[in-house]
Write an enzyme that holds these catalytic residues in place. Structure first.
Site, PDB file in Angstrom:
ATOM      1  N   ASN A   8      -5.368  -4.172  -6.173  1.00  0.00           N
ATOM      2  CA  ASN A   8      -5.246  -5.599  -5.903  1.00  0.00           C
ATOM      3  C   ASN A   8      -4.781  -6.274  -7.176  1.00  0.00           C
ATOM      4  O   ASN A   8      -5.491  -6.266  -8.180  1.00  0.00           O
ATOM      5  CB  ASN A   8      -6.579  -6.170  -5.416  1.00  0.00           C
ATOM      6  CG  ASN A   8      -6.950  -5.622  -4.040  1.00  0.00           C
ATOM      7  OD1 ASN A   8      -6.079  -5.353  -3.211  1.00  0.00           O
ATOM      8  ND2 ASN A   8      -8.232  -5.436  -3.790  1.00  0.00           N
TER       9      ASN A   8
ATOM     10  N   LYS B  83       0.810  -1.225   0.000  1.00  0.00           N
ATOM     11  CA  LYS B  83       0.000   0.000   0.000  1.00  0.00           C
ATOM     12  C   LYS B  83       0.839   1.268   0.000  1.00  0.00           C
ATOM     13  O   LYS B  83       0.492   2.244  -0.668  1.00  0.00           O
ATOM     14  CB  LYS B  83      -0.976  -0.017   1.169  1.00  0.00           C
ATOM     15  CG  LYS B  83      -2.053  -1.064   0.954  1.00  0.00           C
ATOM     16  CD  LYS B  83      -3.107  -1.077   2.010  1.00  0.00           C
ATOM     17  CE  LYS B  83      -3.904  -2.350   1.811  1.00  0.00           C
ATOM     18  NZ  LYS B  83      -5.093  -2.480   2.561  1.00  0.00           N
TER      19      LYS B  83
ATOM     20  N   GLU C  29      -6.041   1.419  -3.113  1.00  0.00           N
ATOM     21  CA  GLU C  29      -5.012   0.404  -3.308  1.00  0.00           C
ATOM     22  C   GLU C  29      -5.324  -0.325  -4.602  1.00  0.00           C
ATOM     23  O   GLU C  29      -6.423  -0.214  -5.139  1.00  0.00           O
ATOM     24  CB  GLU C  29      -5.013  -0.610  -2.149  1.00  0.00           C
ATOM     25  CG  GLU C  29      -6.301  -1.400  -2.028  1.00  0.00           C
ATOM     26  CD  GLU C  29      -6.155  -2.702  -1.240  1.00  0.00           C
ATOM     27  OE1 GLU C  29      -5.019  -3.176  -1.055  1.00  0.00           O
ATOM     28  OE2 GLU C  29      -7.182  -3.260  -0.831  1.00  0.00           O
TER      29      GLU C  29
ATOM     30  N   ASN D 204     -14.678  -3.418   7.694  1.00  0.00           N
ATOM     31  CA  ASN D 204     -13.953  -3.001   6.487  1.00  0.00           C
ATOM     32  C   ASN D 204     -13.827  -4.124   5.471  1.00  0.00           C
ATOM     33  O   ASN D 204     -12.916  -4.136   4.660  1.00  0.00           O
ATOM     34  CB  ASN D 204     -12.568  -2.456   6.826  1.00  0.00           C
ATOM     35  CG  ASN D 204     -12.656  -1.238   7.706  1.00  0.00           C
ATOM     36  OD1 ASN D 204     -13.377  -0.295   7.374  1.00  0.00           O
ATOM     37  ND2 ASN D 204     -11.985  -1.258   8.831  1.00  0.00           N
TER      38      ASN D 204
ATOM     39  N   GLU E  64      -3.557   7.474   7.001  1.00  0.00           N
ATOM     40  CA  GLU E  64      -4.156   8.384   6.025  1.00  0.00           C
ATOM     41  C   GLU E  64      -5.449   8.956   6.590  1.00  0.00           C
ATOM     42  O   GLU E  64      -5.964   8.482   7.604  1.00  0.00           O
ATOM     43  CB  GLU E  64      -4.406   7.667   4.683  1.00  0.00           C
ATOM     44  CG  GLU E  64      -5.431   6.569   4.747  1.00  0.00           C
ATOM     45  CD  GLU E  64      -5.536   5.749   3.459  1.00  0.00           C
ATOM     46  OE1 GLU E  64      -4.615   5.789   2.629  1.00  0.00           O
ATOM     47  OE2 GLU E  64      -6.548   5.057   3.301  1.00  0.00           O
TER      48      GLU E  64
ATOM     49  N   GLU F 177      -8.853   0.083  -6.499  1.00  0.00           N
ATOM     50  CA  GLU F 177      -9.904   0.444  -5.548  1.00  0.00           C
ATOM     51  C   GLU F 177      -9.864   1.940  -5.223  1.00  0.00           C
ATOM     52  O   GLU F 177      -8.790   2.512  -5.028  1.00  0.00           O
ATOM     53  CB  GLU F 177      -9.739  -0.346  -4.244  1.00  0.00           C
ATOM     54  CG  GLU F 177      -9.898  -1.852  -4.429  1.00  0.00           C
ATOM     55  CD  GLU F 177      -9.976  -2.616  -3.110  1.00  0.00           C
ATOM     56  OE1 GLU F 177     -10.658  -3.656  -3.069  1.00  0.00           O
ATOM     57  OE2 GLU F 177      -9.367  -2.173  -2.109  1.00  0.00           O
TER      58      GLU F 177
ATOM     59  N   PHE G 205     -21.715 -10.354  13.736  1.00  0.00           N
ATOM     60  CA  PHE G 205     -21.048 -10.979  12.584  1.00  0.00           C
ATOM     61  C   PHE G 205     -19.784 -11.726  12.984  1.00  0.00           C
ATOM     62  O   PHE G 205     -18.823 -11.794  12.231  1.00  0.00           O
ATOM     63  CB  PHE G 205     -20.693  -9.926  11.515  1.00  0.00           C
ATOM     64  CG  PHE G 205     -21.871  -9.117  11.063  1.00  0.00           C
ATOM     65  CD1 PHE G 205     -22.797  -9.664  10.194  1.00  0.00           C
ATOM     66  CD2 PHE G 205     -22.067  -7.830  11.532  1.00  0.00           C
ATOM     67  CE1 PHE G 205     -23.896  -8.934   9.788  1.00  0.00           C
ATOM     68  CE2 PHE G 205     -23.165  -7.088  11.133  1.00  0.00           C
ATOM     69  CZ  PHE G 205     -24.084  -7.646  10.256  1.00  0.00           C
TER      70      PHE G 205
HETATM   71  P1  ADP Z   1     -11.290  -8.342  -1.976  1.00  0.00           P
HETATM   72  O1  ADP Z   1     -11.249  -6.877  -2.240  1.00  0.00           O
HETATM   73  O2  ADP Z   1     -11.218  -9.232  -3.176  1.00  0.00           O
HETATM   74  O3  ADP Z   1     -12.339  -8.737  -1.003  1.00  0.00           O
HETATM   75  P2  ADP Z   1      -9.341  -7.936   0.039  1.00  0.00           P
HETATM   76  O4  ADP Z   1      -8.215  -7.051  -0.393  1.00  0.00           O
HETATM   77  O5  ADP Z   1     -10.413  -7.407   0.922  1.00  0.00           O
HETATM   78  O6  ADP Z   1      -9.957  -8.605  -1.256  1.00  0.00           O
HETATM   79  O7  ADP Z   1      -8.771  -9.250   0.713  1.00  0.00           O
HETATM   80  C1  ADP Z   1      -7.595  -9.903   0.294  1.00  0.00           C
HETATM   81  C2  ADP Z   1      -7.809 -11.310  -0.168  1.00  0.00           C
HETATM   82  O8  ADP Z   1      -7.434 -12.234   0.819  1.00  0.00           O
HETATM   83  C3  ADP Z   1      -9.254 -11.611  -0.487  1.00  0.00           C
HETATM   84  O9  ADP Z   1      -9.263 -12.199  -1.736  1.00  0.00           O
HETATM   85  C4  ADP Z   1      -9.695 -12.580   0.568  1.00  0.00           C
HETATM   86  O10 ADP Z   1     -10.616 -13.542   0.128  1.00  0.00           O
HETATM   87  C5  ADP Z   1      -8.416 -13.238   0.901  1.00  0.00           C
HETATM   88  N1  ADP Z   1      -8.439 -13.692   2.252  1.00  0.00           N
HETATM   89  C6  ADP Z   1      -8.788 -12.986   3.332  1.00  0.00           C
HETATM   90  N2  ADP Z   1      -8.658 -13.738   4.427  1.00  0.00           N
HETATM   91  C7  ADP Z   1      -8.204 -14.944   4.012  1.00  0.00           C
HETATM   92  C8  ADP Z   1      -7.866 -16.157   4.671  1.00  0.00           C
HETATM   93  N3  ADP Z   1      -7.982 -16.298   5.992  1.00  0.00           N
HETATM   94  N4  ADP Z   1      -7.431 -17.183   3.930  1.00  0.00           N
HETATM   95  C9  ADP Z   1      -7.316 -17.063   2.599  1.00  0.00           C
HETATM   96  N5  ADP Z   1      -7.615 -15.958   1.922  1.00  0.00           N
HETATM   97  C10 ADP Z   1      -8.059 -14.918   2.617  1.00  0.00           C
HETATM   98  P1  ADP Z   2      -7.929  -4.143   2.269  1.00  0.00           P
HETATM   99  O1  ADP Z   2      -6.583  -4.409   1.694  1.00  0.00           O
HETATM  100  O2  ADP Z   2      -8.152  -4.818   3.552  1.00  0.00           O
HETATM  101  O3  ADP Z   2      -8.990  -4.341   1.259  1.00  0.00           O
HETATM  102  P2  ADP Z   2      -8.367  -1.262   1.875  1.00  0.00           P
HETATM  103  O4  ADP Z   2      -7.314  -0.239   1.966  1.00  0.00           O
HETATM  104  O5  ADP Z   2      -8.839  -1.606   0.520  1.00  0.00           O
HETATM  105  O6  ADP Z   2      -7.872  -2.569   2.638  1.00  0.00           O
HETATM  106  O7  ADP Z   2      -9.574  -0.812   2.785  1.00  0.00           O
HETATM  107  C1  ADP Z   2     -10.668  -1.669   3.068  1.00  0.00           C
HETATM  108  C2  ADP Z   2     -11.917  -0.850   3.288  1.00  0.00           C
HETATM  109  O8  ADP Z   2     -11.738   0.088   4.359  1.00  0.00           O
HETATM  110  C3  ADP Z   2     -12.319   0.001   2.114  1.00  0.00           C
HETATM  111  O9  ADP Z   2     -13.127  -0.711   1.238  1.00  0.00           O
HETATM  112  C4  ADP Z   2     -13.064   1.146   2.765  1.00  0.00           C
HETATM  113  O10 ADP Z   2     -14.387   0.790   3.047  1.00  0.00           O
HETATM  114  C5  ADP Z   2     -12.365   1.324   4.068  1.00  0.00           C
HETATM  115  N1  ADP Z   2     -11.343   2.380   3.957  1.00  0.00           N
HETATM  116  C6  ADP Z   2     -10.055   2.192   3.641  1.00  0.00           C
HETATM  117  N2  ADP Z   2      -9.396   3.353   3.661  1.00  0.00           N
HETATM  118  C7  ADP Z   2     -10.273   4.306   3.986  1.00  0.00           C
HETATM  119  C8  ADP Z   2     -10.201   5.717   4.193  1.00  0.00           C
HETATM  120  N3  ADP Z   2      -9.051   6.364   4.067  1.00  0.00           N
HETATM  121  N4  ADP Z   2     -11.325   6.371   4.540  1.00  0.00           N
HETATM  122  C9  ADP Z   2     -12.481   5.713   4.683  1.00  0.00           C
HETATM  123  N5  ADP Z   2     -12.617   4.399   4.516  1.00  0.00           N
HETATM  124  C10 ADP Z   2     -11.531   3.688   4.178  1.00  0.00           C
HETATM  125 MG    MG Z   3      -9.184  -3.379  -0.444  1.00  0.00          MG
END
Ligand code: ADP
Ligand code: ADP
Ligand code: MG
Length: 659
Positions: free
Chosen positions: A290, A116, A288, A235, A200, A275, A348
C-alpha cells in the site's frame, strides 16, 4: 518547510493530518463535499474549499477540482490521506506537472506497487516470497476455472486494483469460481473502474502481518517494524496491533529486510506498507504494497514514538530521514479498534445514521497507559452512505500486551454511541476472549470464535453482580426523586434468568450491596449517574466500570462490554405478580426474508409461486457501496415479493414471504 498544505481527504484522516500540521506550524486547507460542509475537519482547517457533490466521484476523486483548490489557496503540497486519490499515479504525475508537491511516494513507485498484478511481478523479480498463483490477467470464467484447477483449490479471486477488502472472493470449488469470477469482475468495475482479475492460492488460517516502511528522496529506507491485522471481517481489518504476538526477532528482521528491499527496488520515498500473509509456522508471503499512509498507522506511532504524517511531510519536502534503522526500537504494545457504523448483531452489516449521542473516552496519558482516539466526527454528525462507515479509531498503548488489551477493554466501556448500529460490544467481546489474550490469531478468528455470528456474551459472575447493583442504585435514585414514600432497602432483582434478593443501604456516594440469599456483600462507590443519563460509571468492589443504561418497561436495559441484560427491580409483591405473567413471544419471521440493513435493492428476481432452496441467492441489496447477497435460510415457495430492483428498503423490511 511548506507553509501551507492542502488535504485532499475527509473525516478522521483529515483531522489527523491537520493536527500534525498545526504542531509543525503549517497552515491547512481542507476540501469538502456537500455532505461534509459541517464536518470537524472543515471546522478545524485554516481554510476550506467546497468541491462538489457528496458522491466521491463528484468531489474527492476529481483531480481538477483539487488542483484548482490548491491553486486558489496557494497550497504548496497536497496530502491525499488514504483511499480516494492516495494511490493514483496519474494524480501524483499531474501534481508534478503543476508544481505542487504530492505528499506520498513518487508516481513510479505507485505504479509499480499500486496494482496487485504488477506488484507481484515486481516482488517476484526482487526475490520476495509471494503467494503462489497466476500472476497475470484472467479473461473469462473458463480461463478462471482452468487456472484455479492448476493452482489447486481453495483459491482467492482478486481484483488487481482492489482495496479496502473489496473485490476479493474465496473459491473452494468450480461452482464458487463460476459464481465468484463474474461477481468480483463486476464489483471491481463498479468500485475501481478496472476489472482486471487474477487468482492466487488461498492460504488457510493465515495471519495478516505487515511492515511499515519509510523512505526519503535520498535513497534511505527504514522499516518501523510490523503490525498484525488478523482480526478481520469481509477481509477487512477491525482490530490491529503492534508488534505482532507471532514474530520473534529473527522473523521480524527477515520480514523487515524483504520489505525494505522491495521498497528500495522502487525508490520508495514516503510512508508505505508491505503486507504479508503469514503461516502459524512463521512462513510469510507478500500480498500487496500500500503506497500510502495506512489506516492503522497509529499503533506504529505509539510503539515507535515516530509521527508518520510528519515524516511524510518532511520527506516530501526533500529532507533526509532523521533516523536510521538502528535508531528505531519497539517500546511497549499498542492495539487499535476500528469503531464502525455497523451492526455486529447482524453480520456486521453497515448501519448508517446520525450520532445522536457520542461520548468518546478520555484521551492522553493515564498512569502507565495511553489512550488515543482518532476521530473526525462529533455528536450530531451523520455517518453517511457516501463514504467509509468508520466512526473512529480507538488505540491504547501500555508496557505489555495484556495491559494494552485491558486498557482497550476499559476505553471501549467508556465509549458511548447512540443513534446507529456500532461494533463496540463486539470489540469488547474480543478483548475479553482468552484466545485473543493468548495471541493465537488468524484471519479466521471471527468465523472461528463467532460461528453463529455475534450474539453478545453471557454474563460472568462479576457482571451479574454488577448489573443488579447498578439497577438497584438507579432504581433507588429514581424513586428518591419521584416517589420517596416508596423507598425501601430490599428488592427482588430479575436479570435475565436470575432472580435475587438484594439489599441496598447507606445511600449517598457509597452503597453497600448485599446479596441476601448468598450471604455476600459488595460496595458500590464513585457513582456518576443521574436520571436521564445513558451512561452509569462507578466502582464496584474496587473495580472501575462504565455501563450503558436505558430505561425499559418496568426496569432497565444494561450493557457492560458485550453483555446486555434486561433488569427488573421489583418489590417482593410485584415479583410474585410478575411470575404469573405469560412470557411475550417474538413475532414469527421464519417465513420471511427480511432486508438485514437499509439499502437499495439491486436485484430481486424471484416471483410468486417459485420454489426457492435454502442457500439460494434471492436478492442483492446495496449499502455503503457494498453489494450484499441475501440468501434464503430455508426451502420455500414464494408467496409475495415485497420490493423490486431500484427500491429503497429499511432494515427488517420484508423482501420475500413464503407460503
Ligand atoms: P488498510 O490496509 O489501510 O485498511 P485497505 O487496503 O484495506 O487499507 O483499504 C484501502 C483504503 O481505502 C483504506 O485506507 C480504506 O480506509 C480506504 N477506503 C475503503 N473504502 C473507502 C471508501 N468507501 N471511501 C474512502 N476510502 C475508503
Ligand atoms: P486489500 O487491498 O483489500 O487490502 P489484500 O490483498 O491486502 O486486499 O487482502 C485483504 C485480506 O484478505 C488480507 O488481509 C488477508 O486477510 C486476506 N487474504 C488476501 N489474500 C489472501 C490469500 N492468498 N490467502 C489467504 N488470505 C488472503
Ligand atoms: Mg491489503
Amino acid at each position: 518547510m511548506f507553509s501551507k498544505i492542502l488535504i485532499a481527504n475527509r473525516g478522521e484522516i483529515a483531522v489527523r493530518i491537520i493536527k500534525t500540521c498545526r504542531r509543525m506550524g503549517i497552515a491547512t486547507v481542507v476540501v469538502y463535499s456537500e455532505a461534509d460542509a459541517d464536518s470537524m475537519a472543515v471546522e478545524m482547517a485554516d481554510q476550506t474549499v467546497f468541491i462538489g457533490g457528496a458522491p466521491a466521484s463528484e468531489s474527492y476523486l476529481v483531480a481538477d477540482k483539487i488542483v484548482a483548490a490548491a491553486r486558489e489557496t496557494g497550497a504548496e503540497a497536497i496530502h491525499p490521506g488514504f483511499g480516494f486519490l492516495s494511490e493514483n499515479a496519474s494524480f501524483a504525475r499531474r501534481l508534478e506537472k503543476e508544481g505542487i508537491v504530492f505528499i506520498g511516494p513518487n508516481p513510479h513507485a505507485i505504479e509499480a506497487m499500486g496494482d496487485k498484478i504488477e506488484s507481484k511481478k515486481f516482488a517476484t523479480k526482487a526475490n520476495i516470497s509471494v503467494v503462489p498463483g497466476h500472476v497475470g490477467e484472467i479473461d473469462d470464467t473458463a480461463h478462471a476455472i482452468k487456472i484455479s484447477e492448476d493452482i489447486g483449490y481453495p483459491v482467492m479471486i482478486k481484483a488487481s486494483a482492489g482495496g479496502g477488502g473489496k473485490g476479493i472472493r474465496v473459491a473452494w470449488n468450480q461452482k464458487d469460481v463460476e459464481e465468484g469470477f463474474p461477481a468480483v469482475k463486476a464489483e471491481a468495475k463498479s468500485s475501481f473502474g478496472d476489472d482486471r482479475i487474477f487468482i492466487e492460492k488461498f492460504i488457510e488460517s493465515p495471519r495478516h502481518i505487515e511492515i511499515q516502511v519509510m523512505g526519503d528522496k535520498h535513497g534511505n529506507v527504514v522499516h518501523l517494524f510490523e503490525r498484525e491485522c488478523s482480526i478481520q471481517r469481509r477481509n477487512q481489518k477491525v482490530i490491529e496491533e503492534a508488534p505482532s504476538p507471532l514474530l520473534d526477532e529473527e522473523t521480524r528482521a527477515a520480514m523487515g529486510a524483504q520489505a525494505v528491499a522491495l521498497a528500495k527496488a522502487v525508490n520508495y520515498d514516503s510512508a508505505g506498507t508491505v503486507e504479508f500473509v503469514a503461516g502459524q509456522d512463521k512462513s510469510f508471503f507478500f500480498l500487496e504494497m500500500n503506497t500510502r499512509l495506512q489506516v492503522e498507522h497509529p499503533v506504529t506511532e505509539l510503539i515507535t514514538g515516530v509521527d508518520l504524517v510528519e515524516q511524510m511531510i518532511r520527506s516530501a519536502y526533500g529532507e533526509k530521514l532523521a533516523f536510521a534503522q538502528k535508531d528505531l526500537a519497539i517500546k511497549g504494545w499498542a492495539i487499535e479498534s476500528r469503531i464502525y457504523a455497523e451492526d455486529p448483531y447482524r453480520g456486521f452489516l453497515p448501519s448508517i445514521g446520525r450520532l445522536v449521542r457520542y461520548y468518546p473516552p478520555q484521551e492522553g496519558e493515564i498512569g502507565e497507559i495511553i489512550v488515543r482516539n482518532d476521530a473526525g466526527v462529533r455528536e450530531g454528525d451523520e455517518i453517511s452512505m457516501f463514504y467509509d462507515p468508520m466512526i473512529s479509531k480507538l488505540s491504547t498503548w501500555a508496557p505489555t500486551r495484556l495491559a494494552a488489551i485491558d486498557a482497550m477493554g476499559r476505553a471501549l466501556e467508556d465509549f458511548h454511541i447512540e443513534g446507529l448500529g456500532q461494533n463496540i460490544p463486539f470489540l469488547a467481546a474480543v478483548m475479553d476472549q482468552e484466545r485473543f489474550r493468548s495471541g493465537k490469531l488468524s484471519t479466521n478468528y471471527i468465523k472461528d470464535e463467532f460461528p453463529e455470528g455475534f450474539l453478545g456474551t453471557p454474563p460472568t459472575d462479576w457482571q451479574r453482580d454488577l448489573v443488579s447493583a447498578v439497577a438497584c442504585a438507579m432504581h433507588r435514585i429514581v424513586t428518591a426523586r419521584s416517589a420517596p414514600q416508596l423507598l425501601r432497602d430490599e428488592w427482588i432483582v430479575i436479570a435475565g434468568h436470575d432472580k435475587r434478593l438484594v439489599r441496598l443501604s447507606n445511600g449517598g456516594a457509597a452503597y453497600r450491596v448485599e446479596y441476601l440469599n448468598e450471604n455476600r456483600s459488595l460496595t458500590l462507590t464513585d457513582i456518576d449517574w443521574r436520571p436521564g443519563k445513558h451512561v452509569f460509571k462507578g466502582v464496584l468492589d474496587g473495580r472501575a466500570f462504565t455501563v450503558a443504561v436505558k430505561p425499559a418497561a418496568e426496569g432497565f436495559v444494561i450493557r457492560h462490554r458485550a453483555t446486555t441484560l434486561n433488569v427488573l427491580v421489583l418489590t417482593p409483591r410485584s415479583a410474585e405478580l410478575h411470575e404469573k405473567l405469560p412470557a411475550k413471544k417474538a413475532a414469527d419471521t421464519s417465513k420471511m426474508i427480511l432486508s438485514p440493513m437499509p439499502g437499495l435493492v439491486v436485484t430481486l428476481d424471484v416471483i410468486p409461486g417459485q420454489l426457492v432452496r435454502a442457500g439460494e441467492a434471492v436478492c442483492v441489496v446495496e449499502a455503503m457501496k457494498m453489494q450484499n447477497i441475501i440468501r434464503a435460510e430455508r426451502d420455500g415457495t414464494v408467496k409475495t415479493v415485497g420490493a423490486k430492483a431500484g427500491d429503497s428498503v429499511a432494515a427488517d423490511e420484508v423482501l420475500v414471504e413464503f407460503a
